[in-house]
Write an enzyme that holds these catalytic residues in place. Structure first.
Site, mmCIF file in Angstrom:
data_model
loop_
_atom_site.group_PDB
_atom_site.id
_atom_site.type_symbol
_atom_site.label_atom_id
_atom_site.label_comp_id
_atom_site.label_asym_id
_atom_site.label_seq_id
_atom_site.Cartn_x
_atom_site.Cartn_y
_atom_site.Cartn_z
ATOM 1 N N TRP A 190 -41.957 -25.501 -23.661
ATOM 2 C CA TRP A 190 -41.835 -24.067 -23.945
ATOM 3 C C TRP A 190 -40.430 -23.788 -24.438
ATOM 4 C CZ3 TRP A 190 -38.570 -20.287 -21.979
ATOM 5 C CH2 TRP A 190 -38.987 -18.949 -22.092
ATOM 6 N N SER A 205 -41.161 -31.222 -20.303
ATOM 7 C CA SER A 205 -40.989 -29.934 -19.641
ATOM 8 C C SER A 205 -42.339 -29.333 -19.253
ATOM 9 C CB SER A 205 -40.196 -28.990 -20.551
ATOM 10 O OG SER A 205 -39.784 -27.840 -19.865
ATOM 11 N N MET A 206 -42.708 -28.231 -19.865
ATOM 12 C CA MET A 206 -43.994 -27.607 -19.563
ATOM 13 C C MET A 206 -45.151 -28.561 -19.793
ATOM 14 S SD MET A 206 -45.385 -23.976 -21.030
ATOM 15 C CE MET A 206 -46.948 -23.329 -20.419
ATOM 16 N N ASP A 262 -29.660 -31.035 -15.853
ATOM 17 C CA ASP A 262 -30.684 -30.114 -16.348
ATOM 18 C C ASP A 262 -30.631 -28.811 -15.553
ATOM 19 O OD1 ASP A 262 -32.985 -28.787 -17.172
ATOM 20 O OD2 ASP A 262 -34.191 -30.619 -17.268
ATOM 21 N N HIS A 282 -31.436 -30.349 -20.446
ATOM 22 C CA HIS A 282 -32.891 -30.335 -20.509
ATOM 23 C C HIS A 282 -33.436 -31.008 -21.774
ATOM 24 C CE1 HIS A 282 -36.798 -28.947 -19.257
ATOM 25 N NE2 HIS A 282 -36.978 -28.216 -20.345
#
Length: 272
Positions: free
Chosen positions: A29, A95-96, A224, A253
């Protein structure tokens, strides 16, 4: 390029490239499947078949008014794997996207999947509560949603800087990468952008770890600030039997762009 129809009729935009064993890259995202530019090139040159797709509400996929929850996202991933009849596939979730892998394995099993990679992943549990004291306070997610509603474009520009660890003295990515990330982010539906904050911020993936019956690699930066490593990367590596954890000391990240060569090497070593 093609579209695959999900269970509820949403069109999922897919890019299917190359030959060989399939690797499915699941984006973070608020970007699109194109965020994996460095990884796609490296994987193709190494002889893999690479599949990317845009999550519903993002990029060139359909922008429906509903379905922004992980059960639906997992079913969309299943539609992609089934639609392309992928077998022995490796799933790489950033991530997502790590949440999609976790929920997919819980809902659909690992019959089509040979390996999983969680990169800077939300899998674990981000929200701070009594069961997760190292999580992120709910006010952070509410503030993100408020900023998106007020000025989504300004939010995306500032978010990209923290995403890649850009500061007064730190410039791990070029202005071009920041501009490119902004372009990918503004392609999303504003509704999807907001609702996915709740999806990745408040979904507890810890019960899904039981479904990881395949070799799993966890990669996470210790610096992160977007998805802290403790309740996610460390939790996943501890809960998934046999999982291998690689920590990137001090990295932010957006590992796919800040240290693409290192990430590509680790991915290829695991996938081979």
């Amino acid at each position: 390029m093609a579209t695959i129809e999900s269970k509820d009729g949403t069109q999922i935009h897919v890019k299917d490239m190359g030959q060989g064993r399939p690797v499915v890259l699941i984006h973070g995202w608020p970007l699109t499947g194109d965020m994996f530019e460095y990884q796609t090139l490296a994987l193709l040159e190494a002889g893999f078949r690479v599949v990317t797709y845009d999550r519903r509400g993002f990029g060139q996929s359909g922008h429906p008014a509903s379905g922004y929850d992980y059960d639906t996202f997992a079913d969309d991933l299943a539609a992609v794997l089934d639609g392309l009849d992928l077998k022995d596939a490796a799933l790489v979730g950033f991530s997502m996207g790590g949440g999609e892998i976790a929920r997919y394995l819980s809902r659909h099993g690992a019959a089509r999947v040979s390996k999983a990679v969680l990169v800077s992943s939300v899998a674990g549990y981000l929200l701070k509560d009594d069961s997760n004291p190292d999580g992120v306070d709910a006010s952070v997610f509410e503030d993100m949603k408020a900023q998106i509603r007020k000025d989504r474009f300004a939010f995306l520009q500032s978010f990209a800087k923290s995403f890649y660890g850009v500061g007064v003295l730190s410039r791990p990515v070029s202005q071009g990468v920041l501009d490119w990330s902004f372009v990918l982010g503004v392609m999303a539906s504003p509704l999807a952008t907001i609702r996915c904050v709740d999806a990745f911020g408040k979904t507890d993936f810890r019960p899904d770890f039981r479904a990881f019956t395949i070799p799993t690699l966890v990669i996470h930066g210790t610096g992160d600030d977007t998805v802290p490593i403790g309740p996610t990367g460390h939790a996943a590596a501890k809960a998934i039997p046999g999982a291998k954890l690689i920590e990137y000391e001090g990295e932010p990240h957006g590992l796919f762009a800040t240290v693409p060569d290192r990430l590509n090497e680790d991915l290829l070593a695991f996938l081979r």
